[in-house]
Design a protein around this motif. Structure first.
Motif, PDB file in Angstrom:
ATOM      1  N   ARG A 212     -15.060   1.167   6.670  1.00  0.00           N
ATOM      2  CA  ARG A 212     -13.898   0.322   6.369  1.00  0.00           C
ATOM      3  C   ARG A 212     -14.329  -1.033   5.822  1.00  0.00           C
ATOM      4  O   ARG A 212     -13.670  -1.606   4.946  1.00  0.00           O
ATOM      5  CB  ARG A 212     -13.056   0.153   7.634  1.00  0.00           C
ATOM      6  N   LEU A 241     -10.977   0.323   2.450  1.00  0.00           N
ATOM      7  CA  LEU A 241     -10.215  -0.793   1.883  1.00  0.00           C
ATOM      8  C   LEU A 241     -10.773  -1.224   0.530  1.00  0.00           C
ATOM      9  O   LEU A 241     -10.013  -1.579  -0.377  1.00  0.00           O
ATOM     10  CB  LEU A 241     -10.232  -1.981   2.860  1.00  0.00           C
ATOM     11  N   GLU A 244      -9.473   0.967  -2.166  1.00  0.00           N
ATOM     12  CA  GLU A 244      -8.065   0.673  -2.451  1.00  0.00           C
ATOM     13  C   GLU A 244      -7.925  -0.618  -3.253  1.00  0.00           C
ATOM     14  O   GLU A 244      -7.087  -0.717  -4.155  1.00  0.00           O
ATOM     15  CB  GLU A 244      -7.295   0.596  -1.139  1.00  0.00           C
ATOM     16  N   ARG A 245      -8.769  -1.614  -2.929  1.00  0.00           N
ATOM     17  CA  ARG A 245      -8.712  -2.876  -3.683  1.00  0.00           C
ATOM     18  C   ARG A 245      -9.239  -2.681  -5.107  1.00  0.00           C
ATOM     19  O   ARG A 245      -8.684  -3.250  -6.061  1.00  0.00           O
ATOM     20  CB  ARG A 245      -9.531  -3.949  -2.966  1.00  0.00           C
ATOM     21  N   LYS A 248      -6.597  -0.392  -6.872  1.00  0.00           N
ATOM     22  CA  LYS A 248      -5.188  -0.779  -6.721  1.00  0.00           C
ATOM     23  C   LYS A 248      -4.312   0.414  -6.339  1.00  0.00           C
ATOM     24  O   LYS A 248      -3.358   0.774  -7.027  1.00  0.00           O
ATOM     25  CB  LYS A 248      -4.676  -1.443  -7.997  1.00  0.00           C
ATOM     26  N   ILE A 249      -4.673   1.030  -5.200  1.00  0.00           N
ATOM     27  CA  ILE A 249      -3.930   2.184  -4.695  1.00  0.00           C
ATOM     28  C   ILE A 249      -4.053   2.196  -3.182  1.00  0.00           C
ATOM     29  O   ILE A 249      -5.000   1.632  -2.620  1.00  0.00           O
ATOM     30  CB  ILE A 249      -4.467   3.500  -5.311  1.00  0.00           C
ATOM     31  N   THR A 250      -3.085   2.778  -2.487  1.00  0.00           N
ATOM     32  CA  THR A 250      -3.092   2.808  -1.023  1.00  0.00           C
ATOM     33  C   THR A 250      -3.625   4.150  -0.534  1.00  0.00           C
ATOM     34  O   THR A 250      -3.531   5.170  -1.214  1.00  0.00           O
ATOM     35  CB  THR A 250      -1.674   2.591  -0.463  1.00  0.00           C
ATOM     36  N   SER A 251      -4.151   4.123   0.714  1.00  0.00           N
ATOM     37  CA  SER A 251      -4.695   5.348   1.293  1.00  0.00           C
ATOM     38  C   SER A 251      -3.600   6.383   1.524  1.00  0.00           C
ATOM     39  O   SER A 251      -3.858   7.589   1.505  1.00  0.00           O
ATOM     40  CB  SER A 251      -5.406   5.029   2.614  1.00  0.00           C
ATOM     41  N   ARG A 252      -2.364   5.908   1.742  1.00  0.00           N
ATOM     42  CA  ARG A 252      -1.251   6.833   1.963  1.00  0.00           C
ATOM     43  C   ARG A 252      -1.016   7.731   0.740  1.00  0.00           C
ATOM     44  O   ARG A 252      -0.628   8.889   0.860  1.00  0.00           O
ATOM     45  CB  ARG A 252       0.015   6.034   2.283  1.00  0.00           C
ATOM     46  N   GLU A 253      -1.279   7.187  -0.442  1.00  0.00           N
ATOM     47  CA  GLU A 253      -1.098   7.971  -1.669  1.00  0.00           C
ATOM     48  C   GLU A 253      -2.233   8.976  -1.883  1.00  0.00           C
ATOM     49  O   GLU A 253      -2.095   9.895  -2.700  1.00  0.00           O
ATOM     50  CB  GLU A 253      -1.029   7.036  -2.880  1.00  0.00           C
TER      51      GLU A 253
END
Length: 695
Positions: A212, A241, A244-245, A248-253
């Motif tokens: 993480r 993280l 994702e940074r 520019k996308i979230t882990s949920r997606e």
């Protein structure tokens, strides 16, 4: 094969841990052995080969293990394990029941005991619950108690030693000891497992925390396989993280989604993830993501057979810096390449202090070969070194500029250089060395071109003089004899001879004009090959008759025809006009330079689609040095205006051009005083027969 069997057994169980797989395989093996034992005993009892027949016991084994197998395959592993809590049924039929027991009950207490005790090990290995051990112990205790009652040995229940044929320890004590041992082992194993689970959880927590907080983007992928074990696609299990940074996308997606569904949104075809992760053996690659205008390096690690960790590192700043350095390098290289000189700084003693030269320079110079060495040590001759040293001294003393030209061996060939020496200060000079090889070669080529132009001009002058002579001679004859035809002083026989002379000179003049027209067409590149059917033997006979008639007055020259194919219908497809013109010029050339002997011409076939034509004479021949020039325009062996042989010098040049148009090359083989042979080979299309076989 063993791997295939293992895969077949574990395919319907959703397990990945090696211990779980071994556990399932072990239960299958145990049940299979039980079924095999029951079936074997049942078969032996049926056919009467068993000494102690007990069909009810055999059937109970088959039923118990069969039910356990069904539960294992179609219900659950724990359900199958719990079926073996009914194991005490087996000793009932074999040792306890008065109807089916194979041994008297008072003698078989130990048999019941040792039938039950091994299953403590079974539950210890395959069951995760201490409760199963306790239940099995209770059922076993009751079974043993019932057996003791049936055997009439209740009065021995509290005795330490029992007597039945032999002295043995109280079976209830033995059973309890094995139970306690199993319980202690289970407790010990469970504590160890709990400790390992705790360590695993702590390790996973540490790994998760590390992942993480990683500065690099991390993506955890799983390879999903089809029923044949072949990788079918990738699924994203998790990301950190930083990933994702970066994108520019979230882990949920992303989490637990097929890679082909989510990765196109992130990478948009920047690289082929299926190729890199499923098929490539590389563990490192890079790509450029246009939508973010960034460069990334990717390191991949296979942590198991189907688990992949991929680390993404943003190297945009490094790549931009590299690109910037490359651009600067290119810029300075271009500036340097624009200067055609090599710059040297030489001190007063002739020692090289520094140098600068373009990277593409043919003269490969290493710093160690130049810096610190003197002009006497770098490859110049002694005479050249002394001259350069003298120029250096002269430049420093009189502030002058000196120029020297010299040659050096560069990569196996000689190169010319021009050195200019100018004063830098009181102790050194600047030497500019320029490669002038190209310029010198150009000067040599210009000189050669000038000589060729002069030769061509001289040849054309000779040609014009010759053509003037060649035209005036037949014209004078035609005009003179034409006037004489009108005079009454000559009889008819004399006038017939005059007409023959006029016709001969007319044909000569016409041939001259035709050569000039042919030359004009060649120069303007307007001559076109027109292929048609050519009766080769007819054309050769026509040429033979034409030149035989012309040579009637020359009794010392014979014409000989040599045709390989005697068929009068032999025909090919080619340009017959050009071919006839070539042969006319070669035969005429052979006759012109033959004083006596013969001129032979003809053809022979080469293969199935080539003809070789030749003209052979016994004339004066051609020297080796002239054989390479006789096909040049306007060239004659004797270019004087007054010479032994007439002609414009165009015949062989035109014939060569015609031969090339037909796809061949005119060659000569000659020897002075012996004669010459001109030959050429041309491709042709043979005429097809109009007759066809119907059947």
């Amino acid at each position: 094969m063993l791997k295939a069997i293992t895969k077949s057994i574990t395919s319907q169980y959703n397990v990945e841990a090696k211990n779980d797989i071994l556990k399932i395989i072990g239960i299958h093996v145990f049940i299979a052995l039980g079924l095999l034992t029951g079936l074997t005993m049942f078969t032996l009892d049926l056919i009467g080969y068993s000494a102690n027949e007990c069909l009810a016991g055999d059937v109970s084994i088959i039923i118990l293990f069969g039910v356990a197998f069904y539960g294992l395959r179609y219900i659950s592993v724990n359900w199958a394990i719990n079926i073996f809590l009914l194991i005490p049924i087996l000793p009932y039929f074999f040792f306890i029941s008065n109807s089916f027991a194979i041994i008297p009950t008072h003698l078989s207490v130990l048999n019941t005991l040792w039938t039950l005790i091994p299953f403590f090990l079974f539950f210890l290995i395959f069951s995760d619950k201490k409760r199963d051990l306790l239940i099995f112990y209770a059922i076993s205790f009751i079974t043993l108690l019932f057996h003791t009652y049936q055997a009439g040995l209740i009065d021995l229940l509290f005795h330490f030693q029992w007597q039945s044929n032999a002295l043995y320890t109280n079976p209830f004590i033995t059973l309890s000891i094995y139970f306690l041992i199993s319980l202690l082992l289970s407790w010990r194993f469970q504590n160890t497992i709990d400790l390992l689970i705790e360590q695993k959880e702590n390790t996973e927590q540490l790994i998760n925390q590390t992942i993480r907080n990683l500065p690099q983007g991390m993506m955890h992928l799983e390879i999903v396989k089809d029923e044949f074990g072949t990788p079918s696609h990738l699924e994203v299990r998790r990301t950190n993280l930083a990933f994702e940074r970066l994108f520019k996308i979230t882990s949920r997606e992303l989490k637990d989604n097929p890679a082909d569904d989510v990765l196109p949104k992130i990478f948009r075809g920047s690289f082929d993830w299926n190729k890199e992760y499923l098929h490539s053996k590389k563990n490192h690659f890079s790509f450029y993501l246009e939508r973010l205008d960034k460069y990334f390096e990717v390191n991949t690690f296979r942590i198991s057979n189907n688990q992949i960790i991929s680390l993404f590192i943003d190297v945009t700043s490094r790549e931009n810096r590299v690109n910037e350095l490359e651009e600067n390098k290119l810029r300075y290289q271009v500036l340097l390449e624009a200067i055609p000189d090599l710059f040297f700084i030489i001190d007063k003693e002739g020692v090289y202090v520094d140098f600068v030269f373009k990277a593409s320079e043919a003269l490969k110079i290493k710093p160690d070969d130049i810096i610190g060495n003197s002009i006497f040590e770098v490859g110049f001759s002694e005479k050249m070194s002394s001259k350069i040293f003298h120029c250096i001294q002269h430049c420093i003393e009189f502030d002058s500029i000196e120029t020297i030209e010299y040659a050096l061996e560069v990569e196996g060939s000689s190169a010319m250089f021009e050195m200019r020496i100018a004063r830098l200060n009181d102790h050194s000079v600047v030497s500019l060395a320029r490669d002038i090889t190209t310029r010198k070669m150009a000067e040599l080529k210009m000189e050669e071109a000038k000589n060729k132009a002069e030769d061509a001009d001289r040849l054309k002058t000779a040609f014009l003089a010759n053509i003037s002579h060649e035209i005036r001679t037949p014209m004078n004859a035609i005009i003179g004899f034409s006037k004489m035809l009108g005079s009454p002083e000559f009889d008819d026989d004399e006038k017939s001879k005059f007409i023959e002379i006029i016709l001969t000179n007319g044909r000569l003049l016409l041939s001259l004009i035709n050569d000039m027209i042919s030359l004009s067409k060649i120069e303007s590149n307007t001559l076109v090959v027109k292929k048609s059917l050519c009766r080769v033997n007819d054309m050769m006979v026509s040429l033979y008759k034409e030149f035989t008639y012309d040579l009637e007055d020359k009794k010392n020259i014979r014409i000989k025809l040599n045709c390989e194919n005697p068929s009068p219908k032999f025909a090919v497809t080619t340009d017959s006009i050009l071919l006839q013109s070539i042969l006319q010029k070669l035969i005429d050339n052979g006759i012109k330079f033959t004083e006596e002997g013969e001129v032979e011409f003809g053809y022979r076939t080469l293969g199935i689609n080539h003809l070789e034509f030749f003209v052979k004479d016994t004339g004066i021949g051609i020297s080796d040095k002239d054989q390479n020039r006789i096909f040049e325009r306007f060239h004659q062996l004797d270019n004087r205006t007054i010479r032994a042989y007439e002609g414009t010098g165009l015949g062989l040049s035109i014939a060569q051009h015609y031969v090339r148009l037909l796809g061949g090359e005119l060659i000569v083989n000659s020897k002075l005083g012996v004669g010459s042979t001109f030959s050429f080979t041309i491709p042709y299309i043979r005429e097809e027969s109009p007759l066809k076989i119907v059947r």
